[in-house]
Design a protein around this motif. Structure first.
Motif, PDB file in Angstrom:
ATOM      1  N   HIS A 152       0.808  -1.217   0.000  1.00 35.30           N
ATOM      2  CA  HIS A 152       0.000   0.000   0.000  1.00 35.30           C
ATOM      3  C   HIS A 152       0.848   1.277   0.000  1.00 35.30           C
ATOM      4  N   VAL A 153       2.176   1.115   0.088  1.00 32.99           N
ATOM      5  CA  VAL A 153       3.042   2.275   0.336  1.00 32.99           C
ATOM      6  C   VAL A 153       4.196   2.301  -0.671  1.00 32.99           C
ATOM      7  N   PHE A 154       4.518   3.485  -1.143  1.00 31.77           N
ATOM      8  CA  PHE A 154       5.751   3.665  -1.925  1.00 31.77           C
ATOM      9  C   PHE A 154       6.571   4.748  -1.238  1.00 31.77           C
ATOM     10  N   VAL A 155       7.817   4.430  -0.874  1.00 32.07           N
ATOM     11  CA  VAL A 155       8.679   5.452  -0.269  1.00 32.07           C
ATOM     12  C   VAL A 155       9.949   5.599  -1.093  1.00 32.07           C
ATOM     13  N   SER A 156      10.425   6.826  -1.176  1.00 32.76           N
ATOM     14  CA  SER A 156      11.728   7.050  -1.808  1.00 32.76           C
ATOM     15  C   SER A 156      12.456   8.071  -0.948  1.00 32.76           C
ATOM     16  N   ARG A 157      13.756   8.111  -1.096  1.00 36.81           N
ATOM     17  CA  ARG A 157      14.478   9.176  -0.397  1.00 36.81           C
ATOM     18  C   ARG A 157      15.497   9.772  -1.346  1.00 36.81           C
ATOM     19  N   ARG A 158      15.755  11.040  -1.131  1.00 41.09           N
ATOM     20  CA  ARG A 158      16.776  11.713  -1.938  1.00 41.09           C
ATOM     21  C   ARG A 158      17.595  12.592  -1.027  1.00 41.09           C
ATOM     22  N   TRP A 159      18.820  12.754  -1.451  1.00 38.46           N
ATOM     23  CA  TRP A 159      19.772  13.586  -0.727  1.00 38.46           C
ATOM     24  C   TRP A 159      19.526  15.032  -1.109  1.00 38.46           C
ATOM     25  N   GLN A 160      19.351  15.884  -0.119  1.00 36.02           N
ATOM     26  CA  GLN A 160      19.227  17.310  -0.408  1.00 36.02           C
ATOM     27  C   GLN A 160      20.368  18.039   0.288  1.00 36.02           C
ATOM     28  N   GLN A 161      21.013  18.942  -0.496  1.00 39.54           N
ATOM     29  CA  GLN A 161      22.232  19.591   0.000  1.00 39.54           C
ATOM     30  C   GLN A 161      21.916  20.883   0.732  1.00 39.54           C
ATOM     31  N   CYS A 162      21.193  20.747   1.822  1.00 38.10           N
ATOM     32  CA  CYS A 162      20.955  21.896   2.701  1.00 38.10           C
ATOM     33  C   CYS A 162      20.471  21.388   4.049  1.00 38.10           C
ATOM     34  N   ASN A 163      20.448  22.286   5.003  1.00 38.85           N
ATOM     35  CA  ASN A 163      19.968  21.965   6.334  1.00 38.85           C
ATOM     36  C   ASN A 163      18.514  21.465   6.288  1.00 38.85           C
ATOM     37  N   TYR A 164      18.190  20.539   7.200  1.00 36.67           N
ATOM     38  CA  TYR A 164      16.832  19.969   7.207  1.00 36.67           C
ATOM     39  C   TYR A 164      15.750  21.044   7.382  1.00 36.67           C
ATOM     40  N   LEU A 165      16.068  22.110   8.128  1.00 35.81           N
ATOM     41  CA  LEU A 165      15.007  23.048   8.509  1.00 35.81           C
ATOM     42  C   LEU A 165      14.463  23.796   7.296  1.00 35.81           C
ATOM     43  N   GLN A 166      15.341  24.251   6.417  1.00 29.54           N
ATOM     44  CA  GLN A 166      14.813  24.978   5.258  1.00 29.54           C
ATOM     45  C   GLN A 166      14.076  24.038   4.300  1.00 29.54           C
ATOM     46  N   ALA A 167      14.475  22.757   4.275  1.00 27.95           N
ATOM     47  CA  ALA A 167      13.731  21.779   3.470  1.00 27.95           C
ATOM     48  C   ALA A 167      12.348  21.565   4.087  1.00 27.95           C
ATOM     49  N   MET A 168      12.322  21.379   5.396  1.00 34.29           N
ATOM     50  CA  MET A 168      11.042  21.127   6.065  1.00 34.29           C
ATOM     51  C   MET A 168      10.132  22.346   5.999  1.00 34.29           C
ATOM     52  N   GLU A 169      10.725  23.518   6.093  1.00 39.38           N
ATOM     53  CA  GLU A 169       9.904  24.733   5.993  1.00 39.38           C
ATOM     54  C   GLU A 169       9.196  24.801   4.647  1.00 39.38           C
ATOM     55  N   GLY A 170       9.833  24.260   3.616  1.00 39.68           N
ATOM     56  CA  GLY A 170       9.174  24.179   2.311  1.00 39.68           C
ATOM     57  C   GLY A 170       7.944  23.284   2.359  1.00 39.68           C
ATOM     58  N   GLY A 171       8.019  22.231   3.178  1.00 42.22           N
ATOM     59  CA  GLY A 171       6.871  21.325   3.324  1.00 42.22           C
ATOM     60  C   GLY A 171       5.732  21.960   4.101  1.00 42.22           C
ATOM     61  N   ILE A 172       6.070  22.912   4.965  1.00 43.26           N
ATOM     62  CA  ILE A 172       5.047  23.560   5.801  1.00 43.26           C
ATOM     63  C   ILE A 172       4.468  24.777   5.075  1.00 43.26           C
ATOM     64  N   ASP A 173       5.281  25.354   4.199  1.00 39.15           N
ATOM     65  CA  ASP A 173       4.913  26.582   3.488  1.00 39.15           C
ATOM     66  C   ASP A 173       4.063  26.226   2.272  1.00 39.15           C
ATOM     67  N   THR A 174       2.768  26.041   2.485  1.00 40.03           N
ATOM     68  CA  THR A 174       1.924  25.608   1.367  1.00 40.03           C
ATOM     69  C   THR A 174       1.688  26.739   0.359  1.00 40.03           C
ATOM     70  N   ALA A 175       2.051  27.981   0.735  1.00 37.98           N
ATOM     71  CA  ALA A 175       1.818  29.120  -0.168  1.00 37.98           C
ATOM     72  C   ALA A 175       2.648  29.012  -1.449  1.00 37.98           C
ATOM     73  N   HIS A 176       3.750  28.286  -1.409  1.00 35.06           N
ATOM     74  CA  HIS A 176       4.610  28.245  -2.601  1.00 35.06           C
ATOM     75  C   HIS A 176       4.016  27.394  -3.725  1.00 35.06           C
ATOM     76  N   VAL A 177       3.048  26.574  -3.382  1.00 32.37           N
ATOM     77  CA  VAL A 177       2.483  25.651  -4.375  1.00 32.37           C
ATOM     78  C   VAL A 177       1.891  26.420  -5.571  1.00 32.37           C
ATOM     79  N   SER A 178       1.281  27.577  -5.290  1.00 25.22           N
ATOM     80  CA  SER A 178       0.650  28.360  -6.364  1.00 25.22           C
ATOM     81  C   SER A 178       1.676  28.983  -7.302  1.00 25.22           C
ATOM     82  N   TYR A 179       2.922  28.988  -6.908  1.00 27.67           N
ATOM     83  CA  TYR A 179       3.957  29.567  -7.765  1.00 27.67           C
ATOM     84  C   TYR A 179       4.784  28.468  -8.414  1.00 27.67           C
TER      85      TYR A 179
END
Ligand code: FES
Ligand code: FE2
Length: 422
Positions: A152-179
């Motif tokens: 029932h599940v598909f998971v993938s992971r990728r390496w991102q070259q930055c601190n976790y917080l700015q990546a996670m903030e992107g996940g919380i910042d739903t306003a960027h989706v419209s752009y």
């Protein structure tokens, strides 16, 4: 955000305040399929610690210090056999708990040669480790996708070259989706052809409301629905590093986890799942091809093919022709390109937050409170598996209905309840 607070939030190595908070949770380490009994061991760096993962002869996962207790050689060059890893240099052997089980030249010293190790469990196709103090191990992860059958599940992971917080903030910042994601949704198989997109496009004036709840934050995005209703998109941020994305129509549900590798790199885990049935062959094919929130990585690695070194394959023609907003393709790479472009650790002293950044500010406050509180002996939030059993949703509600009350009833401890998606 001032430098002092920012430093507390972005530093996650052993002994740091935020690192101490994160070590109280089960940490996703690697996919279960990456290690096989007596198969090759894998180096993993998590929260700044250099570790080695392997699966022993009996199938048990082990997560131990990468370096041998004798003279520090990497056990990456050791042998995984007969229920343990034997160092390639002088033959010391360690079991899946890091216990030294053999010192060929001095058996009497065996008990002094144990390695650091962390207990592991497997859930949702992932090996999770507990890296915190003894006696504080929390319930196994209660997140919906981590408790479903693997079909029932598909998971993938990728390496991102930055601190976790700015990546996670992107996940919380739903306003960027419209752009940045604007043109992607029409052609992506995990989003296209849904009523949700009609509402999102028809009303560009989304109004956000955020509530602190026991699992973390619930973000409510309101748009006009039908004449008598609003279309609400409810995103969940589950402390300290998970997000659940509101679903689109009858496409699978999705989410992320943002896990520090060290302070300048993170793992972005991306998940799609169906609570009530296996993913279809077509869906699996699409997800494996990097559609939806996933990415295509260089063969045998977790580094996306479109990366910092090639400007994420930015295509100016596609940008001009409005096939891609930023010129970069794929949700994952669009996010990565912008988040990595902020530098390895965003300088938050120089930022100017806007009203749409309220969820980010609230998440930072919760992380900071947990980091400071733990020092005073206060337990951080959402340690209990049951608390993590929340869902994201997309739903039409009568204009008089309070979305918070609705969410408390339908999205909390929600796994036995109907799915809400339009
Ligand atoms: S360094 Fe590992 S056995 Fe000597
Ligand atoms: Fe995004």
């Amino acid at each position: 955000m001032n430098k002092e607070i920012s430093e507390i939030l972005v530093r996650t190595g052993a002994g740091t305040r935020m690192g101490n908070v994160m070590r109280r949770y089960w940490v996703p380490i690697l996919a279960s399929s990456e290690i096989e009994p007596d198969g090759p061991q894998v180096r993993v760096k998590i929260l700044g610690e250099a570790l080695l993962a392997f699966r022993d002869t009996d199938g048990r996962p082990g997560l131990i210090d990468e370096f041998c207790s004798h003279r520090g050689a990497s056990l990456f060059f050791g042998r995984n056999e007969e229920n343990g890893i034997r160092c390639g240099y002088h033959g010391l052997k360690f079991d899946h708990n890091g216990k030294c089980v053999e010192v060929p030249c001095a058996p009497q010293l065996c008990s002094q040669m144990n390695l650091k190790s962390y207990p592991c469990i497997e859930r949702g196709g992932i090996v999770w480790a507990y890296m915190g103090p003894e006696g504080k191990q929390p319930d196994p992860v209660g997140l919906e996708w981590a408790t479903l059958p693997s079909s029932h599940v598909f998971v993938s992971r990728r390496w991102q070259q930055c601190n976790y917080l700015q990546a996670m903030e992107g996940g919380i910042d739903t306003a960027h989706v419209s752009y940045v994601h604007r043109y992607e949704v029409d052609t992506d198989p995990m989003h296209m052809g849904t009523k949700a997109l009609d509402y999102i496009k028809a009303d560009g004036n989304v109004v956000f409301d955020i509530e602190k709840i026991p699992s973390g934050l619930a973000l409510f995005g309101r748009r006009n629905g039908e004449a008598d209703s609003y279309y609400w998109r409810v995103t969940q941020w589950i402390f300290p590093w998970f997000t659940l994305i509101p679903p689109f129509g009858d496409h699978p549900l999705g989410g992320h986890a943002f896990i520090p590798i060290d302070d300048e790199n993170c793992w972005v885990w991306s998940v799609n799942f169906r609570p009530d049935q296996p993913l279809s062959a077509q869906e699996l094919h699409d997800l494996q091809s990097g559609r939806g929130v996933h990415a295509v990585c260089e063969e045998g690695t977790f580094r996306p093919v479109a990366n910092k070194d090639n400007d994420y394959l930015v295509d100016r023609k596609a940008q001009r022709e409005k096939r891609s907003y930023s010129g970069v393709f794929g949700f994952a790479i669009q996010d990565a390109s912008l988040q990595e472009s902020m530098g390895p650790i965003q300088n938050r002293e120089a930022e100017h937050l806007l009203p749409t950044d309220k969820p980010i500010a609230m998440a930072r406050r919760m992380l900071h409170e947990a980091a400071m509180g733990l020092e005073q002996g206060n337990e951080p939030p959402a340690l209990q598996g049951a608390t993590q059993r929340v869902r994201a949703a997309g739903v039409l509600l009568d204009r008089s209905v309070s979305p918070l009350e609705w969410a408390q009833e339908h999205l909390t401890d929600s796994l036995e309840k109907p799915l809400y998606s339009v």
